[in-house]
Design an enzyme around this catalytic site. Structure first.
Site, mmCIF file in Angstrom:
data_model
loop_
_atom_site.group_PDB
_atom_site.id
_atom_site.type_symbol
_atom_site.label_atom_id
_atom_site.label_comp_id
_atom_site.label_asym_id
_atom_site.label_seq_id
_atom_site.Cartn_x
_atom_site.Cartn_y
_atom_site.Cartn_z
ATOM 1 N N HIS A 1 -39.299 44.583 33.721
ATOM 2 C CA HIS A 1 -39.911 43.255 33.583
ATOM 3 C C HIS A 1 -40.322 42.603 34.907
ATOM 4 C CE1 HIS A 1 -35.924 41.722 34.774
ATOM 5 N NE2 HIS A 1 -36.559 40.617 35.099
HETATM 6 C C1 UD1 Z 1 -38.027 35.327 34.928
HETATM 7 C C2 UD1 Z 1 -37.536 35.192 36.372
HETATM 8 C C3 UD1 Z 1 -36.942 36.507 36.842
HETATM 9 C C4 UD1 Z 1 -35.871 37.000 35.874
HETATM 10 C C5 UD1 Z 1 -36.432 37.047 34.461
HETATM 11 C C6 UD1 Z 1 -35.320 37.389 33.501
HETATM 12 C C7 UD1 Z 1 -38.865 33.616 37.741
HETATM 13 C C8 UD1 Z 1 -39.874 33.505 38.799
HETATM 14 N N1 UD1 Z 1 -38.658 34.873 37.267
HETATM 15 O O1 UD1 Z 1 -39.076 36.262 34.916
HETATM 16 O O2 UD1 Z 1 -36.325 36.314 38.113
HETATM 17 O O3 UD1 Z 1 -35.460 38.284 36.270
HETATM 18 O O4 UD1 Z 1 -36.960 35.748 34.104
HETATM 19 O O5 UD1 Z 1 -35.780 37.897 32.306
HETATM 20 O O6 UD1 Z 1 -38.292 32.641 37.335
HETATM 21 N N2 UD1 Z 1 -42.438 35.154 27.791
HETATM 22 C C9 UD1 Z 1 -42.491 35.070 26.441
HETATM 23 N N3 UD1 Z 1 -41.395 34.583 25.783
HETATM 24 C C10 UD1 Z 1 -40.274 34.183 26.422
HETATM 25 C C11 UD1 Z 1 -40.233 34.275 27.812
HETATM 26 C C12 UD1 Z 1 -41.326 34.754 28.494
HETATM 27 O O7 UD1 Z 1 -43.484 35.403 25.810
HETATM 28 O O8 UD1 Z 1 -39.306 33.764 25.749
HETATM 29 C C13 UD1 Z 1 -43.621 35.699 28.504
HETATM 30 C C14 UD1 Z 1 -44.673 34.632 28.744
HETATM 31 O O9 UD1 Z 1 -45.915 35.246 28.689
HETATM 32 C C15 UD1 Z 1 -44.390 34.223 30.162
HETATM 33 C C16 UD1 Z 1 -43.984 35.558 30.785
HETATM 34 O O10 UD1 Z 1 -43.224 36.204 29.781
HETATM 35 O O11 UD1 Z 1 -45.489 33.643 30.786
HETATM 36 C C17 UD1 Z 1 -43.171 35.427 32.038
HETATM 37 O O12 UD1 Z 1 -42.065 34.549 31.838
HETATM 38 P P1 UD1 Z 1 -41.414 33.785 33.089
HETATM 39 O O13 UD1 Z 1 -40.246 33.028 32.633
HETATM 40 O O14 UD1 Z 1 -42.461 33.066 33.852
HETATM 41 O O15 UD1 Z 1 -40.961 34.964 34.048
HETATM 42 P P2 UD1 Z 1 -40.128 36.281 33.739
HETATM 43 O O16 UD1 Z 1 -41.000 37.439 34.008
HETATM 44 O O17 UD1 Z 1 -39.469 36.180 32.418
HETATM 45 N N1 UDP Z 2 -30.545 41.905 28.217
HETATM 46 C C1 UDP Z 2 -30.407 41.713 26.846
HETATM 47 N N2 UDP Z 2 -31.397 42.172 26.022
HETATM 48 C C2 UDP Z 2 -32.492 42.832 26.491
HETATM 49 C C3 UDP Z 2 -32.615 43.029 27.890
HETATM 50 C C4 UDP Z 2 -31.626 42.536 28.727
HETATM 51 O O1 UDP Z 2 -29.412 41.141 26.381
HETATM 52 O O2 UDP Z 2 -33.350 43.216 25.688
HETATM 53 C C5 UDP Z 2 -29.495 41.394 29.095
HETATM 54 C C6 UDP Z 2 -28.905 42.419 30.019
HETATM 55 O O3 UDP Z 2 -27.894 43.160 29.370
HETATM 56 C C7 UDP Z 2 -28.391 41.558 31.160
HETATM 57 C C8 UDP Z 2 -29.444 40.469 31.235
HETATM 58 O O4 UDP Z 2 -30.095 40.457 29.962
HETATM 59 O O5 UDP Z 2 -27.151 40.981 30.818
HETATM 60 C C9 UDP Z 2 -30.407 40.766 32.330
HETATM 61 O O6 UDP Z 2 -31.491 39.939 32.230
HETATM 62 P P1 UDP Z 2 -32.930 40.308 32.809
HETATM 63 O O7 UDP Z 2 -33.040 41.772 32.991
HETATM 64 O O8 UDP Z 2 -33.903 39.638 31.931
HETATM 65 O O9 UDP Z 2 -32.954 39.531 34.194
HETATM 66 P P2 UDP Z 2 -32.429 39.857 35.658
HETATM 67 O O10 UDP Z 2 -30.989 40.217 35.560
HETATM 68 O O11 UDP Z 2 -33.275 40.949 36.217
HETATM 69 O O12 UDP Z 2 -32.668 38.590 36.396
#
Ligand code: UD1
Ligand code: UDP
Length: 380
Positions: free
Chosen positions: A226
């Protein structure tokens, strides 16, 4: 004492679940120590049911007192809107301390809003560094650490990183506490509950038999992708998916897909996707499913921060789909290898890690009591 917790993204729900449980336990056992009254703000950064609500339900997190519903915008716009809304909440609630987690835009907005109002900030997962300023997370965590007055560090490396930036215990107004990792607290506690409650492994689930059959053969790999640096770069995304496809020709690869990655793939950002019957792409799964997948897989491939450590907690070798990691002790101890986004390197790394003997018993992340130490520190 009033503590205001600000969360908004999936990994923050998981970490906050562990800390909130510890706060409740602290309040029951605290004796003469101050009790903590927790108010929860959800910025809305993650909002799909399986990116947010599922964690509140499974992990019994208290309903947010404030839901700000801010998501889906550029970094500046998202952080700015959060900043303004959080400021309103802080002016209304007047907390003694604001608690922020990790390195998302939610973290930065929460820390900045509080610091501007002279409210002390406590940062969980302080001191982590990739030393790659192109990552939005690196900007967020550096800023949060420099705004915080209580820095909860999960690792020795994190304490050293802060010291190198002039943040150390003894500096006026600053407490640096090596707590261990709250994700270990969460994994230990919830993995006792997940076995009967993981929907993928439920008797009626079509996945159950597929996963059990895979285990009876060579096993299966668990993958997540991601990071913006991978999803937003077509060459990197293609390299990663080409590798996952090749690995899937040897053993099934279970891939719960982050919505960001799904959108990028739908937009045609990876030609390498191909048609691999054993690359099992799922919607994001809940934490119970994730814990059971971790228990049952034989290899983890990921660019997630949290999953690198969970692989270690569940004694599974890990291939990290990045060029650097904040969790350097995993690489130093040979539990994890950095493979970047080149297909050949990833496949070779997977083969190496499947054969490697790793000592998974080293106490790199504490003993699963990080949350309690945080609660005690915050109340003293
Ligand atoms: C964010 C964090 C990242 C973290 C990740 C965990 C920042 C800059 N990045 O990244 O550090 O590792 O969360 O998962 O804060 N979207 C959906 N539904 C949701 C959430 C997101 O459709 O419930 C899609 C949307 O298109 C959105 C995109 O994902 O624009 C990115 O979401 P965003 O929260 O901006 O960043 P992440 O890539 O999730
Ligand atoms: N996770 C989850 N379901 C998923 C993917 C990740 O419950 O489909 C959990 C994972 O086990 C861990 C956390 O989400 O506990 C990690 O989050 P993510 O990878 O989104 O963010 P990061 O840790 O890179 O910031």
């Amino acid at each position: 004492m009033k503590l205001l917790t600000i969360i908004g993204a999936r990994p923050q729900f998981i970490k906050a679940a562990a800390v909130s449980r510890a706060i409740r336990q602290h309040n029951e056992d605290s004796g003469p120590l101050t009790k903590l009254d927790e108010v929860v703000v959800h910025t809305g950064q993650h909002y799909d049911r399986n990116m947010s609500a599922v964690f509140f339900e499974e992990m019994e997190i208290q309903e947010p007192d404030y839901s700000l519903d801010i998501h889906d915008s550029s970094h500046g716009a998202m952080t700015g809107r959060m900043l303004a809304k959080i400021e309103e909440v802080l002016l209304n609630e007047k907390p003694d301390t604001v608690l922020v987690y990790g390195d998302t835009n939610t973290t930065l907005a929460g820390a900045l809003a509080a610091a501007k109002l002279h409210i002390p900030v406590a940062h969980v997962e302080a001191g982590l560094r990739s030393f790659n300023r192109k990552m939005p997370e690196e900007i967020n965590r550096v800023m949060a650490d420099h705004l915080a007055s209580v820095l909860f560090c999960p690792t020795d490396a994190a304490v050293k990183n802060l010291a190198a930036e002039g943040i150390s215990q003894g500096k006026p107004g600053v407490a640096v506490v090596r707590t261990g990792d709250v994700m270990l607290d969460a994994a230990l506690y919830y993995s006792k509950k997940s076995a009967g409650r993981a929907s993928l492994f439920a008797p009626e689930s079509p996945w159950r038999k597929k996963l059990e059959d895979a285990k009876d053969r060579k096993g299966f790999a668990l993958a997540t992708v991601h990071r913006a640096e991978n999803t937003d770069d077509p060459e990197r995304l293609e390299g990663i998916f080409a590798a996952l496809g090749q690995i899937a020709s040897d053993m099934p690869v279970v891939l719960p897909l982050h919505p960001r990655t799904r959108k990028m793939l739908a937009a045609g950002n990876s030609k390498g996707l191909g048609n691999h019957t054993n690359l099992w792409m799922l919607e994001p799964v809940g934490y119970f499913d994730m814990l059971e997948l971790l228990k049952n897989c034989c290899l983890v491939l990921t660019d997630s921060g949290g999953l690198q450590k969970e692989a270690f907690f569940f004694k599974k070798p890990c291939v990290t789909l990045r060029d650097e990691t904040e969790w350097v002790e995993l690489v130093e101890n040979r539990a994890n290898v950095l493979a970047g986004a080149c297909a050949r390197t990833i496949v070779e790394a997977a083969n190496t890690m499947l054969k490697r003997k790793v000592d998974f018993d080293m106490p790199l992340y504490g003993s699963g009591q990080a949350g309690l130490l945080m609660a005690k520190t915050l109340s003293s």
